[in-house]
Design a protein around this motif. Structure first.
Motif, PDB file in Angstrom:
ATOM      1  N   UNK A 117      50.944  44.969  35.055  1.00  0.00           N
ATOM      2  CA  UNK A 117      50.011  45.550  36.022  1.00  0.00           C
ATOM      3  C   UNK A 117      49.766  44.597  37.176  1.00  0.00           C
ATOM      4  N   UNK A 118      49.547  43.325  36.857  1.00  0.00           N
ATOM      5  CA  UNK A 118      49.271  42.343  37.901  1.00  0.00           C
ATOM      6  C   UNK A 118      50.511  42.051  38.736  1.00  0.00           C
ATOM      7  N   UNK A 119      51.674  42.053  38.100  1.00  0.00           N
ATOM      8  CA  UNK A 119      52.917  41.837  38.850  1.00  0.00           C
ATOM      9  C   UNK A 119      53.140  42.966  39.851  1.00  0.00           C
ATOM     10  N   UNK A 120      52.842  44.194  39.438  1.00  0.00           N
ATOM     11  CA  UNK A 120      52.985  45.322  40.361  1.00  0.00           C
ATOM     12  C   UNK A 120      52.020  45.178  41.524  1.00  0.00           C
ATOM     13  N   UNK A 121      50.781  44.795  41.230  1.00  0.00           N
ATOM     14  CA  UNK A 121      49.783  44.605  42.291  1.00  0.00           C
ATOM     15  C   UNK A 121      50.202  43.484  43.231  1.00  0.00           C
ATOM     16  N   UNK A 122      50.758  42.416  42.672  1.00  0.00           N
ATOM     17  CA  UNK A 122      51.159  41.291  43.507  1.00  0.00           C
ATOM     18  C   UNK A 122      52.312  41.681  44.421  1.00  0.00           C
TER      19      UNK A 122
END
Length: 243
Positions: A117-122
């Protein structure tokens, strides 16, 4: 990245904060300032401003305003912030699309899914950063903000100095550049016509910033106290994140 977490269960709030900081450390992603923690949606909205956060985690079942209602209020003011719901049931997964959420996590979440999830947001965050600065006259690709050391305005052009020592000229006025960069807490207006990325600063002296890549950026005497406070806040937040 600027992150906020909203959850009315203190244990869940602190665990998610710990895991977000762990991901940032493992990925080398600066979280400046440290994630903002809220136990109620109303508390977030009381201080919320458009562009304030890049990612907001929202529990759905909370005392007072629900996470879904909080998300709807956020979307009235900010359409680009990434929203991640994290809750105890998958029942609202479909509803999450109505507020353009990036991810939906069910408690107890798996750390690998949180990383996804955080990788997608980043990735979306970097794409947004790229769009802020236009290509230089020398045909360089659009730079990421974290690659900028400092900028200076002269002769109606912006000279961007990158952390690798290279430079690029932009056809952009200073006011527009400042409006694009200064919402990010690691950018600072230290003197008229110059913006500095505090991530690229090695140390602050009585009249200038000494840069990690060499060279220095002057600090206005009139701005010194304000600039020093911002630099100390940046250093404190960065120290908290890496503990």
């Amino acid at each position: 990245m600027r992150i906020a977490i909203v959850d009315d269960i203190p244990g869940d709030l602190n665990l998610l904060n710990k895991d977000v900081c762990r991901w940032a450390d493992e990925s080398g992603i600066p979280l400046v300032p440290a994630p903002a923690l809220f136990e109620r949606g109303e508390a977030l909205l009381d201080r919320f401003q458009p562009g304030m956060y890049d990612v907001i985690f929202l529990d759905i079942y909370m005392n007072g305003m629900t996470g879904m209602d909080t998300a709807r209020q956020i979307r009235l003011a900010d359409t680009s912030c990434r929203l991640i719901f994290i809750t105890s049931t998958p029942d609202f997964a479909v509803d999450s699309y109505t507020v353009n959420s990036t991810y939906y996590l069910v408690k107890p979440y798996d750390y690998d899914r949180l990383k996804d999830a955080l990788a997608r947001c980043h990735a979306e965050f970097l794409e947004q950063q790229q769009s802020i600065l236009v290509s230089g006259q020398n045909g360089q690709e659009k730079p990421f903000l974290h690659q900028v050391a400092y900028t200076e305005y002269a002769n109606r052009k912006i000279c961007v100095h990158f952390t690798d020592g290279s430079q690029s000229l932009l056809s952009m006025n200073q006011a527009d550049l400042a409006s694009a960069l200064l919402p990010y807490p690691y950018f600072c207006c230290c003197i008229r016509g110059m913006l500095v990325n505090l991530e690229a600063v090695d140390q602050m002296t009585a009249d200038s910033f000494l840069m990690k890549g060499g060279g220095s950026v002057p600090i206005s005497r009139l701005k010194y106290r304000e600039v020093r406070e911002q630099f100390l806040d940046f250093c404190f937040a960065n120290t908290r994140r890496t503990r």
